[in-house]
Write a protein that holds these residues in place. Structure first.
Motif, PDB file in Angstrom:
ATOM      1  N   MET A   1      60.448  50.795 -13.807  1.00 39.83           N
ATOM      2  CA  MET A   1      61.124  49.603 -13.363  1.00 39.83           C
ATOM      3  C   MET A   1      60.429  48.403 -14.000  1.00 39.83           C
ATOM      4  O   MET A   1      59.303  48.088 -13.683  1.00 39.83           O
ATOM      5  CB  MET A   1      61.045  49.547 -11.840  1.00 39.83           C
ATOM      6  CG  MET A   1      61.794  48.466 -11.230  1.00 39.83           C
ATOM      7  SD  MET A   1      61.843  48.850  -9.465  1.00 39.83           S
ATOM      8  CE  MET A   1      62.493  47.376  -8.878  1.00 39.83           C
ATOM      9  N   ASP A   2      61.092  47.739 -14.898  1.00 42.99           N
ATOM     10  CA  ASP A   2      60.480  46.627 -15.596  1.00 42.99           C
ATOM     11  C   ASP A   2      61.049  45.274 -15.163  1.00 42.99           C
ATOM     12  O   ASP A   2      60.804  44.275 -15.811  1.00 42.99           O
ATOM     13  CB  ASP A   2      60.609  46.806 -17.105  1.00 42.99           C
ATOM     14  CG  ASP A   2      62.024  47.126 -17.524  1.00 42.99           C
ATOM     15  OD1 ASP A   2      62.830  47.476 -16.667  1.00 42.99           O
ATOM     16  OD2 ASP A   2      62.306  47.046 -18.720  1.00 42.99           O
ATOM     17  N   ARG A   3      61.805  45.251 -14.053  1.00 36.04           N
ATOM     18  CA  ARG A   3      62.273  43.984 -13.513  1.00 36.04           C
ATOM     19  C   ARG A   3      61.144  43.341 -12.731  1.00 36.04           C
ATOM     20  O   ARG A   3      60.269  44.002 -12.209  1.00 36.04           O
ATOM     21  CB  ARG A   3      63.444  44.198 -12.560  1.00 36.04           C
ATOM     22  CG  ARG A   3      64.698  44.594 -13.226  1.00 36.04           C
ATOM     23  CD  ARG A   3      65.841  44.553 -12.268  1.00 36.04           C
ATOM     24  NE  ARG A   3      65.556  45.354 -11.073  1.00 36.04           N
ATOM     25  CZ  ARG A   3      66.363  45.460 -10.059  1.00 36.04           C
ATOM     26  NH1 ARG A   3      67.505  44.857 -10.067  1.00 36.04           N
ATOM     27  NH2 ARG A   3      66.060  46.189  -9.013  1.00 36.04           N
ATOM     28  N   LYS A   4      61.211  42.044 -12.616  1.00 38.90           N
ATOM     29  CA  LYS A   4      60.192  41.299 -11.902  1.00 38.90           C
ATOM     30  C   LYS A   4      60.883  40.383 -10.887  1.00 38.90           C
ATOM     31  O   LYS A   4      61.930  39.820 -11.171  1.00 38.90           O
ATOM     32  CB  LYS A   4      59.394  40.537 -12.947  1.00 38.90           C
ATOM     33  CG  LYS A   4      58.523  39.480 -12.505  1.00 38.90           C
ATOM     34  CD  LYS A   4      57.774  38.942 -13.710  1.00 38.90           C
ATOM     35  CE  LYS A   4      57.646  37.473 -13.536  1.00 38.90           C
ATOM     36  NZ  LYS A   4      56.772  36.830 -14.462  1.00 38.90           N
ATOM     37  N   PHE A   5      60.279  40.253  -9.721  1.00 41.88           N
ATOM     38  CA  PHE A   5      60.845  39.398  -8.682  1.00 41.88           C
ATOM     39  C   PHE A   5      60.651  37.937  -9.070  1.00 41.88           C
ATOM     40  O   PHE A   5      59.556  37.506  -9.409  1.00 41.88           O
ATOM     41  CB  PHE A   5      60.162  39.661  -7.337  1.00 41.88           C
ATOM     42  CG  PHE A   5      60.561  38.668  -6.277  1.00 41.88           C
ATOM     43  CD1 PHE A   5      61.811  38.760  -5.684  1.00 41.88           C
ATOM     44  CD2 PHE A   5      59.724  37.655  -5.900  1.00 41.88           C
ATOM     45  CE1 PHE A   5      62.199  37.844  -4.715  1.00 41.88           C
ATOM     46  CE2 PHE A   5      60.085  36.733  -4.937  1.00 41.88           C
ATOM     47  CZ  PHE A   5      61.328  36.839  -4.348  1.00 41.88           C
ATOM     48  N   THR A   6      61.736  37.178  -9.021  1.00 38.68           N
ATOM     49  CA  THR A   6      61.679  35.734  -9.237  1.00 38.68           C
ATOM     50  C   THR A   6      62.538  35.046  -8.184  1.00 38.68           C
ATOM     51  O   THR A   6      63.477  35.629  -7.641  1.00 38.68           O
ATOM     52  CB  THR A   6      62.208  35.333 -10.630  1.00 38.68           C
ATOM     53  OG1 THR A   6      63.543  35.799 -10.768  1.00 38.68           O
ATOM     54  CG2 THR A   6      61.346  35.900 -11.737  1.00 38.68           C
ATOM     55  N   LEU A   7      62.201  33.820  -7.899  1.00 41.46           N
ATOM     56  CA  LEU A   7      62.996  33.025  -6.968  1.00 41.46           C
ATOM     57  C   LEU A   7      64.298  32.609  -7.637  1.00 41.46           C
ATOM     58  O   LEU A   7      64.340  32.403  -8.846  1.00 41.46           O
ATOM     59  CB  LEU A   7      62.225  31.773  -6.549  1.00 41.46           C
ATOM     60  CG  LEU A   7      60.904  31.999  -5.824  1.00 41.46           C
ATOM     61  CD1 LEU A   7      60.220  30.673  -5.583  1.00 41.46           C
ATOM     62  CD2 LEU A   7      61.100  32.746  -4.535  1.00 41.46           C
ATOM     63  N   ASP A   8      65.354  32.507  -6.862  1.00 45.63           N
ATOM     64  CA  ASP A   8      66.648  32.061  -7.363  1.00 45.63           C
ATOM     65  C   ASP A   8      66.967  30.718  -6.715  1.00 45.63           C
ATOM     66  O   ASP A   8      67.609  30.650  -5.675  1.00 45.63           O
ATOM     67  CB  ASP A   8      67.722  33.099  -7.036  1.00 45.63           C
ATOM     68  CG  ASP A   8      69.074  32.734  -7.607  1.00 45.63           C
ATOM     69  OD1 ASP A   8      69.163  31.754  -8.372  1.00 45.63           O
ATOM     70  OD2 ASP A   8      70.051  33.433  -7.286  1.00 45.63           O
ATOM     71  N   ARG A   9      66.491  29.654  -7.320  1.00 47.50           N
ATOM     72  CA  ARG A   9      66.643  28.316  -6.729  1.00 47.50           C
ATOM     73  C   ARG A   9      68.074  27.789  -6.846  1.00 47.50           C
ATOM     74  O   ARG A   9      68.464  26.912  -6.094  1.00 47.50           O
ATOM     75  CB  ARG A   9      65.671  27.354  -7.386  1.00 47.50           C
ATOM     76  CG  ARG A   9      64.229  27.779  -7.170  1.00 47.50           C
ATOM     77  CD  ARG A   9      63.389  26.631  -6.738  1.00 47.50           C
ATOM     78  NE  ARG A   9      61.984  26.998  -6.743  1.00 47.50           N
ATOM     79  CZ  ARG A   9      61.255  27.057  -5.652  1.00 47.50           C
ATOM     80  NH1 ARG A   9      61.788  26.783  -4.499  1.00 47.50           N
ATOM     81  NH2 ARG A   9      59.992  27.395  -5.717  1.00 47.50           N
ATOM     82  N   GLN A  10      68.880  28.317  -7.775  1.00 49.32           N
ATOM     83  CA  GLN A  10      70.264  27.842  -7.906  1.00 49.32           C
ATOM     84  C   GLN A  10      71.114  28.263  -6.714  1.00 49.32           C
ATOM     85  O   GLN A  10      71.997  27.533  -6.290  1.00 49.32           O
ATOM     86  CB  GLN A  10      70.882  28.366  -9.190  1.00 49.32           C
ATOM     87  CG  GLN A  10      70.315  27.721 -10.427  1.00 49.32           C
ATOM     88  CD  GLN A  10      71.003  28.240 -11.675  1.00 49.32           C
ATOM     89  OE1 GLN A  10      71.487  29.373 -11.691  1.00 49.32           O
ATOM     90  NE2 GLN A  10      71.060  27.419 -12.700  1.00 49.32           N
ATOM     91  N   ASN A  11      70.870  29.459  -6.194  1.00 51.67           N
ATOM     92  CA  ASN A  11      71.647  29.965  -5.064  1.00 51.67           C
ATOM     93  C   ASN A  11      70.851  29.914  -3.764  1.00 51.67           C
ATOM     94  O   ASN A  11      71.187  30.589  -2.805  1.00 51.67           O
ATOM     95  CB  ASN A  11      72.087  31.404  -5.337  1.00 51.67           C
ATOM     96  CG  ASN A  11      72.968  31.486  -6.552  1.00 51.67           C
ATOM     97  OD1 ASN A  11      73.867  30.676  -6.722  1.00 51.67           O
ATOM     98  ND2 ASN A  11      72.713  32.444  -7.420  1.00 51.67           N
TER      99      ASN A  11
END
Length: 61
Positions: free
Chosen positions: A1-11
């Protein structure tokens, strides 16, 4: 799994943690937000502290 958690400030509704978790897990954002509210009701200040810490420490990108 190469995804990383990031904040989604647009939504975001508050800090982008719920929408970021929804993007990361592939779950509907409403379900994640309801889960966060349930976690606050069950654990009280622990969930609030973890939510704020995640909002401060996670990256936007």
């Amino acid at each position: 799994m190469d995804r990383k958690f990031t904040l989604d400030r647009q939504n975001a509704k508050l800090m982008g943690v719920g929408s970021g978790l929804a993007n990361y897990s592939g779950v509907d954002p409403l379900l994640v937000r309801l889960g966060l509210v349930l976690a606050v009701l069950v654990t009280g200040p622990i969930a609030i502290i973890l939510y704020i810490a995640t909002g401060w420490l996670a990256s936007d990108r």
